[in-house]
Design an enzyme around this catalytic site. Structure first.
Site, PDB file in Angstrom:
ATOM      1  N   ASN A 122      10.831   7.325   2.258  1.00 49.36           N
ATOM      2  CA  ASN A 122       8.963   7.567   2.348  1.00 49.36           C
ATOM      3  C   ASN A 122       8.465   8.489   3.780  1.00 49.36           C
ATOM      4  O   ASN A 122       7.390   8.749   3.405  1.00 49.36           O
ATOM      5  CB  ASN A 122       8.240   6.526   2.670  1.00 49.36           C
ATOM      6  CG  ASN A 122       8.870   5.561   1.534  1.00 49.36           C
ATOM      7  OD1 ASN A 122       8.862   5.667   0.531  1.00 49.36           O
ATOM      8  ND2 ASN A 122       8.651   4.309   2.297  1.00 49.36           N
ATOM      9  N   ASP A 143      -8.752   5.406  -4.130  1.00 49.67           N
ATOM     10  CA  ASP A 143     -10.128   5.791  -3.737  1.00 49.67           C
ATOM     11  C   ASP A 143     -10.323   6.184  -2.639  1.00 49.67           C
ATOM     12  O   ASP A 143     -11.276   7.221  -2.525  1.00 49.67           O
ATOM     13  CB  ASP A 143     -10.887   4.113  -3.697  1.00 49.67           C
ATOM     14  CG  ASP A 143     -10.319   3.036  -2.609  1.00 49.67           C
ATOM     15  OD1 ASP A 143      -9.375   2.705  -3.137  1.00 49.67           O
ATOM     16  OD2 ASP A 143     -11.172   2.855  -2.212  1.00 49.67           O
ATOM     17  N   PRO A 161      -4.437   1.462  -6.021  1.00 44.04           N
ATOM     18  CA  PRO A 161      -6.237   2.741  -6.347  1.00 44.04           C
ATOM     19  C   PRO A 161      -5.294   3.788  -4.997  1.00 44.04           C
ATOM     20  O   PRO A 161      -4.930   3.948  -4.074  1.00 44.04           O
ATOM     21  CB  PRO A 161      -6.906   1.558  -5.679  1.00 44.04           C
ATOM     22  CG  PRO A 161      -6.672   0.455  -4.735  1.00 44.04           C
ATOM     23  CD  PRO A 161      -5.148   0.424  -5.115  1.00 44.04           C
ATOM     24  N   CYS A 163       1.876   0.416 -10.216  1.00 41.79           N
ATOM     25  CA  CYS A 163       3.109  -0.309 -10.274  1.00 41.79           C
ATOM     26  C   CYS A 163       3.411  -2.315 -10.256  1.00 41.79           C
ATOM     27  O   CYS A 163       2.536  -2.761  -9.806  1.00 41.79           O
ATOM     28  CB  CYS A 163       3.842   0.399  -9.678  1.00 41.79           C
ATOM     29  SG  CYS A 163       3.972  -0.441  -8.231  1.00 41.79           S
ATOM     30  N   ILE A 189      -0.315  -6.706   2.359  1.00 45.48           N
ATOM     31  CA  ILE A 189      -0.610  -5.656   2.087  1.00 45.48           C
ATOM     32  C   ILE A 189      -0.359  -5.287   0.509  1.00 45.48           C
ATOM     33  O   ILE A 189      -1.361  -4.363  -0.070  1.00 45.48           O
ATOM     34  CB  ILE A 189       0.629  -4.872   2.595  1.00 45.48           C
ATOM     35  CG1 ILE A 189       1.332  -4.694   3.694  1.00 45.48           C
ATOM     36  CG2 ILE A 189       0.164  -3.044   1.835  1.00 45.48           C
ATOM     37  CD1 ILE A 189      -0.098  -4.049   4.703  1.00 45.48           C
TER      38      ILE A 189
HETATM   39  C1  EPZ Z   1       3.711   3.595   1.188  1.00 45.83           C
HETATM   40  O1  EPZ Z   1       2.797   3.498  -0.078  1.00 45.83           O
HETATM   41  C2  EPZ Z   1       4.773   3.296   0.944  1.00 45.83           C
HETATM   42  N1  EPZ Z   1       5.051   4.324  -0.353  1.00 45.83           N
HETATM   43  C3  EPZ Z   1       4.660   1.646   0.254  1.00 45.83           C
HETATM   44  O2  EPZ Z   1       6.962   1.559  -0.103  1.00 45.83           O
HETATM   45  C4  EPZ Z   1       4.923   0.572   1.474  1.00 45.83           C
HETATM   46  O3  EPZ Z   1       5.128  -0.578   0.737  1.00 45.83           O
HETATM   47  C5  EPZ Z   1       2.818   1.642   1.335  1.00 45.83           C
HETATM   48  O4  EPZ Z   1       2.924   2.803   1.895  1.00 45.83           O
HETATM   49  C6  EPZ Z   1       2.998  -0.062   2.614  1.00 45.83           C
HETATM   50  O5  EPZ Z   1       3.832   0.563   3.763  1.00 45.83           O
HETATM   51  C7  EPZ Z   1       5.775   5.798  -0.003  1.00 45.83           C
HETATM   52  O6  EPZ Z   1       5.834   6.210   1.213  1.00 45.83           O
HETATM   53  C8  EPZ Z   1       6.677   6.655  -0.751  1.00 45.83           C
HETATM   54  P1  EPZ Z   1      -0.955   2.687   1.171  1.00 45.83           P
HETATM   55  P2  EPZ Z   1       1.787   3.203  -0.353  1.00 45.83           P
HETATM   56  O7  EPZ Z   1      -1.816   3.331  -0.002  1.00 45.83           O
HETATM   57  O8  EPZ Z   1       1.453   5.044   0.633  1.00 45.83           O
HETATM   58  C9  EPZ Z   1      -4.194  -0.395  -0.821  1.00 45.83           C
HETATM   59  C10 EPZ Z   1       9.070   1.303  -0.885  1.00 45.83           C
HETATM   60  O9  EPZ Z   1       9.267   0.135  -1.556  1.00 45.83           O
HETATM   61  N2  EPZ Z   1      -5.059   1.365  -0.794  1.00 45.83           N
HETATM   62  O10 EPZ Z   1      -0.486   2.837   2.418  1.00 45.83           O
HETATM   63  O11 EPZ Z   1       0.988   3.924  -2.099  1.00 45.83           O
HETATM   64  C11 EPZ Z   1      -3.469  -0.275  -1.309  1.00 45.83           C
HETATM   65  O12 EPZ Z   1      -3.919  -1.443  -2.360  1.00 45.83           O
HETATM   66  C12 EPZ Z   1       7.555   1.290  -1.081  1.00 45.83           C
HETATM   67  O13 EPZ Z   1       9.136   2.520  -0.212  1.00 45.83           O
HETATM   68  C13 EPZ Z   1      -6.762   1.371  -1.124  1.00 45.83           C
HETATM   69  O14 EPZ Z   1      -7.427   0.561  -1.323  1.00 45.83           O
HETATM   70  O15 EPZ Z   1       1.189   2.696   0.079  1.00 45.83           O
HETATM   71  C14 EPZ Z   1      -2.870  -0.939  -0.518  1.00 45.83           C
HETATM   72  O16 EPZ Z   1      -3.130  -2.632  -0.204  1.00 45.83           O
HETATM   73  C15 EPZ Z   1       6.839   0.527  -1.825  1.00 45.83           C
HETATM   74  N3  EPZ Z   1      -7.116   1.941  -1.223  1.00 45.83           N
HETATM   75  C16 EPZ Z   1      -2.586  -1.093   1.298  1.00 45.83           C
HETATM   76  O17 EPZ Z   1      -3.904   0.465   0.797  1.00 45.83           O
HETATM   77  C17 EPZ Z   1      -6.480   3.488  -1.274  1.00 45.83           C
HETATM   78  O18 EPZ Z   1      -6.624   4.214  -1.881  1.00 45.83           O
HETATM   79  C18 EPZ Z   1      -1.915   0.198   1.558  1.00 45.83           C
HETATM   80  O19 EPZ Z   1      -1.682   1.363   0.512  1.00 45.83           O
HETATM   81  C19 EPZ Z   1      -4.934   3.442  -1.454  1.00 45.83           C
HETATM   82  C20 EPZ Z   1      -4.287   2.553  -1.156  1.00 45.83           C
END
Ligand code: EPZ
Length: 421
Positions: free
Chosen positions: A23, A123, A121, A115, A327
């Site tokens: 990551n 946004d 999302p 996924c 999360i």
């Molecule tokens: C990163 O995903 C990681 N992936 C994920 O690891 C990890 O679970 C996650 O961060 C949380 O730590 C990578 O680094 C490639 P987020 P990311 O945006 O960046 C909400 C693994 O197993 N959200 O921090 O996609 C979202 O729905 C993977 O290695 C919005 O609402 O996660 C979630 O509830 C799986 N709007 C929360 O934020 C947005 O525009 C955290 O998501 C973006 C996110």
């Protein structure tokens, strides 16, 4: 399609080298799109997610050269991404959005879908770019983003401390006109690693490791070399392999400072954890482990990416454990599979589960729908009587480098079985 056959294993003993972080390396590779000069990334792990991203970067006109375990990227001939399949294949493809928009003034990118673990999302990414002057339109499954001239610095407050949005907006802001402030930024160590690369490329960023990042945009970034940090989630996963087999493993390159909360939980469960400068010694020899409650949270809270693996350990620890997932809205897919192996778990709503420890699990054919859940099933298989067949190994190939080799070297009974297509 290949599968893993995992059999009950003796206490694991020895050393496991921890690879560099999946990551961290993914956004770092996209950071190379911010300059026309060479960016050399050392110690890149061999993972299918890295391969997919290489293909996507190549479709953005970026040359990708492999030199041993290093990658040399050059985006001198940057263009909009051409290869749609790669975008859809991996969520992290959204990392090209900020850099390509900042340099090209225009991006068209197929929106990566949701996924198994949640809707995922975008946004925050999109509204932040709008606040920086971009015009965004979603049409036929594509994001179309345009700017007149350069992106403009802005004061942005994220409603959620999103890792992906922090990386994306951070990258975009390095080439914006003026100052950008990101409030409620994510503080995960992988973001600090990206900041180190961007700083080496000439970016001006303040607030590393804090929830407020201030970026002074510059006209141009230059080439750099970077060593990626160790994978804290891989380290945490192998710590549990030691614990669940009552073994003793030294995790080389693991950084205790990035695993504070999981280490605390392991100790509370009865596992001894010794912290070295660049290693962790996990010892559960002859120990009876007891359940603990965990609640996933943003860093430095308990990582969601270790929730499934800890749950596997709790299924064979004494007493009850309450697992709360804060999360992702759908991250208990490992539960029915663990139950097929004899685990006693009750899920309440979509965010909490009570695990009551059982004496023994028994092997079964299982499959998981994401990377970490798949690893949890491998862990359960190491402690279960008989054979566990873990299907859909392509999930594991995305994020665990040389998984079976590393486990076999410390005494695990695990075999990768290739089947005819
Ligand atoms: C990163 O995903 C990681 N992936 C994920 O690891 C990890 O679970 C996650 O961060 C949380 O730590 C990578 O680094 C490639 P987020 P990311 O945006 O960046 C909400 C693994 O197993 N959200 O921090 O996609 C979202 O729905 C993977 O290695 C919005 O609402 O996660 C979630 O509830 C799986 N709007 C929360 O934020 C947005 O525009 C955290 O998501 C973006 C996110």
């Amino acid at each position: 399609m290949a599968h893993y056959a995992v059999r009950e294993s003796p206490p694991l003993r020895g050393e496991i080298p921890i690879s560099t972080s999946k990551n961290a390396v993914l956004p770092i590779m996209c950071g190379a799109l911010l300059t026309g000069e060479d960016v050399r990334i050392e110690r890149v792990p061999e993972l299918t997610d890295v391969k997919t991203l290489c293909a996507l970067l190549a479709s953005c006109g970026c040359s990708v050269k492999k030199e041993g375990d290093a990658l040399v990227l050059n985006a001198g001939a940057l263009q909009n991404p051409q290869d749609e399949e790669d975008v859809r294949k991996m969520r992290a493809s959204y990392y090209v959005l900020g850099p390509v928009l900042a340099r090209e003034g225009h991006v068209e990118l197929s929106l990566p879908g949701g996924c198994a673990i949640g809707a995922r999302p975008m946004d925050i990414h999109l509204s932040s770019l709008e606040q920086m002057g971009a015009t965004i339109e979603i049409k036929n499954g594509y994001v179309h983003a345009d700017i007149k001239g350069r992106l403009k610095g802005a004061h942005i407050t994220f409603h959620t401390a999103s890792v992906g949005a922090t990386c994306n907006i951070l990258m975009a802001a390095t080439l914006a006109e003026g100052e950008t402030v990101i409030e409620n930024a994510a503080k995960e160590p992988e973001i600090g690693d990206l900041i180190d690369l961007l700083t080496a490329m000439g970016a001006k960023i303040e607030g590393r490791d804090s929830s407020k990042l201030t970026i002074q945009g510059v006209d141009k970034l230059h080439g750099a070399q970077h060593k990626v940090i160790a994978d804290r989630i891989e380290a945490g996963s192998y710590a549990i392999a030691a614990a669940i087999t009552n073994g003793r493993l030294e995790l080389i390159n693991a950084q205790a400072s990035t695993l504070r909360t999981p280490i605390e939980i392991l100790r509370a469960m009865g596992v001894s954890v010794e912290e070295g400068k660049d290693s962790l010694l996990i010892d559960a020899k002859g120990k009876t482990l007891t359940g603990q409650d965990i609640m996933t949270d943003y860093y430095p809270g308990f990582p969601t990416d270790l929730q499934a693996q800890f749950m596997a350990l709790m299924t064979v620890s004494e007493g009850a454990s309450l697992v709360t997932e804060n999360i992702w809205e759908n991250r208990f897919m490992h539960v029915p599979e663990l139950m097929r192996m004899g685990a006693n778990i009750n899920v309440h709503g979509h965010a909490s589960a009570i695990v009551r420890g059982v004496k023994r699990l028994s092997g079964a054919p299982v499959m998981a729908t994401d990377l970490r859940a798949s690893f949890a099933l491998v862990l359960a298989g190491l402690a279960a009587e008989g054979e566990t067949v873990v299907n859909r190994v392509y999930h594991l190939d995305r994020g665990y480098e040389k998984l079976d080799e590393k486990l076999r070297a410390v005494g695990a009974d695990i075999e990768r079985i290739k089947e005819a297509d």
